[in-house]
Design a protein around this motif. Structure first.
Motif, PDB file in Angstrom:
ATOM      1  N   ASP A 108      -8.073  -3.747  -7.147  1.00 37.62           N
ATOM      2  CA  ASP A 108      -8.271  -2.618  -8.054  1.00 37.62           C
ATOM      3  C   ASP A 108      -9.332  -1.664  -7.507  1.00 37.62           C
ATOM      4  O   ASP A 108      -9.168  -0.444  -7.546  1.00 37.62           O
ATOM      5  CB  ASP A 108      -8.670  -3.135  -9.436  1.00 37.62           C
ATOM      6  N   ALA A 109     -10.407  -2.209  -6.972  1.00 31.94           N
ATOM      7  CA  ALA A 109     -11.485  -1.378  -6.432  1.00 31.94           C
ATOM      8  C   ALA A 109     -11.043  -0.600  -5.197  1.00 31.94           C
ATOM      9  O   ALA A 109     -11.554   0.494  -4.934  1.00 31.94           O
ATOM     10  CB  ALA A 109     -12.695  -2.250  -6.107  1.00 31.94           C
ATOM     11  N   HIS A 110     -10.099  -1.150  -4.423  1.00 33.36           N
ATOM     12  CA  HIS A 110      -9.657  -0.520  -3.179  1.00 33.36           C
ATOM     13  C   HIS A 110      -8.277   0.124  -3.309  1.00 33.36           C
ATOM     14  O   HIS A 110      -7.642   0.434  -2.300  1.00 33.36           O
ATOM     15  CB  HIS A 110      -9.640  -1.548  -2.045  1.00 33.36           C
ATOM     16  N   ARG A 111      -7.838   0.349  -4.523  1.00 33.87           N
ATOM     17  CA  ARG A 111      -6.501   0.881  -4.764  1.00 33.87           C
ATOM     18  C   ARG A 111      -6.264   2.191  -4.006  1.00 33.87           C
ATOM     19  O   ARG A 111      -5.244   2.371  -3.331  1.00 33.87           O
ATOM     20  CB  ARG A 111      -6.289   1.081  -6.265  1.00 33.87           C
ATOM     21  N   ASP A 169      -9.814  -8.032  -8.602  1.00 35.94           N
ATOM     22  CA  ASP A 169     -10.899  -7.051  -8.707  1.00 35.94           C
ATOM     23  C   ASP A 169     -10.999  -6.214  -7.436  1.00 35.94           C
ATOM     24  O   ASP A 169     -11.189  -4.989  -7.485  1.00 35.94           O
ATOM     25  CB  ASP A 169     -12.229  -7.751  -8.974  1.00 35.94           C
ATOM     26  N   ALA A 170     -10.866  -6.864  -6.269  1.00 39.64           N
ATOM     27  CA  ALA A 170     -10.963  -6.144  -4.997  1.00 39.64           C
ATOM     28  C   ALA A 170      -9.785  -5.195  -4.814  1.00 39.64           C
ATOM     29  O   ALA A 170      -9.949  -4.068  -4.337  1.00 39.64           O
ATOM     30  CB  ALA A 170     -11.042  -7.138  -3.842  1.00 39.64           C
TER      31      ALA A 170
END
Length: 293
Positions: free
Chosen positions: A119-122, A116-117
């Motif tokens: 993906d959020a910080h991609r 999740d992290a």
């Protein structure tokens, strides 16, 4: 072009447990003279990723700071005869996942929180210096605990909310060896989620109840790692540092906090940690991060 792995050292702190250590070399930068996460946050402080190799199988713990480093890790493991490779990610930060693409054909295991992290910080990772693009995501996720077998060795993965919310440690229960990722660090822990520091302290207390014989952190002293790692006292050293720092800031004493060498004098005296001067800057950043909240 700079040989990115010219200073990479391959250590074997325990039989079948390998550390791929780079950095902590005075006056040397690896990527660029200007500010960048690779030199300033990883290479300058010293960083290791790890592998467990047994009976033709290998488990890689973090993919290091560049594709070149990851390729060197893979060459070494395959040179030892490993045919089956899997990867475990300790958490989502760039200096631990930068080499994922080299293991894109392997099972890459991580906490769901890590996926999740990432993906959020991609976008942040893709535009950082140096960039991580393409970002290869984990393809096997778990929530709290996952048990694995690497050849004849039992391996456990456990979630700890220390340093980052998605901290994932690797535990060898039959050997008492903890691969700690960034949950533990020498000289002091880097505060990356200041708002959760009280949680990190509680989680360090939980970790201290384990029957740990040896700790292998991702950031630490190469000689200590090479000779078997740190004692369990590293846990309390990191916990006491955070607790004292938080207490001083809460009491409005941030401006008067002593330089790092003085601040951690009790832990230095016992040998739980060693002093590495670049951590003075980390200490000041930690004070600023806690003061901001």
């Amino acid at each position: 072009m700079t040989d990115m792995t010219a200073t990479l050292r391959i250590l074997e702190p325990h039989p079948g447990v390998f550390a791929y250590y780079d950095g902590r070399i005075e006056g040397r930068r690896l990527y660029d003279p200007g500010p960048n996460w690779l030199d300033d946050g990883a290479y300058g402080l010293g960083i290791a990723s790890y592998a467990i190799v047994d009976a033709g199988e290998a488990l890689v713990y973090d993919t290091h700071i560049s594709l070149a480093h990851a390729q060197a890790v893979r060459r070494h493991i395959e040179g030892l005869g490993a045919k089956s490779l899997r990867v475990v990610l300790s958490h989502w930060h760039d200096d631990h996942i930068a080499g994922n693409a080299v293991f894109a054909d392997c099972e890459i295991i991580a906490l769901k929180l890590t996926a999740d992290a990432l993906d959020a910080h991609r976008e942040q990772l893709a535009t950082s210096t140096p960039p991580i693009s393409p970002l290869v995501m984990p393809n096997r996720l778990f929530e709290t605990r996952l048990d694995l077998q690497v050849g004849g060795r039992r391996v456990e993965l456990h979630h700890f909310d220390i340093h980052s919310a998605d901290g994932n440690v690797l535990w060898l229960p039959d050997d008492g060896i903890l691969l700690a990722g960034d949950t533990l660090e020498d000289t002091v822990t880097y505060i990356s989620e200041a708002q959760n520091t009280a949680t990190h302290i509680r989680e360090l207390t939980r970790l201290a109840t384990w029957p740990i014989e040896s700790i292998l952190p991702n950031h630490g002293d190469a000689d200590r790692i090479a000779t078997g790692g740190y004692e369990a006292s590293l846990i309390d050293a990191n916990r006491h540092y955070l607790k004292r720092l938080m207490d001083e800031v809460r009491q409005g004493q941030a401006a008067a906090i002593a330089p790092l060498k003085e601040f951690i004098a009790p832990e230095l005296a016992t040998g739980a940690v060693s002093f590495f001067e670049p951590y003075e800057a980390v200490h000041r950043k930690n004070i600023a991060a806690l003061t901001a909240i």
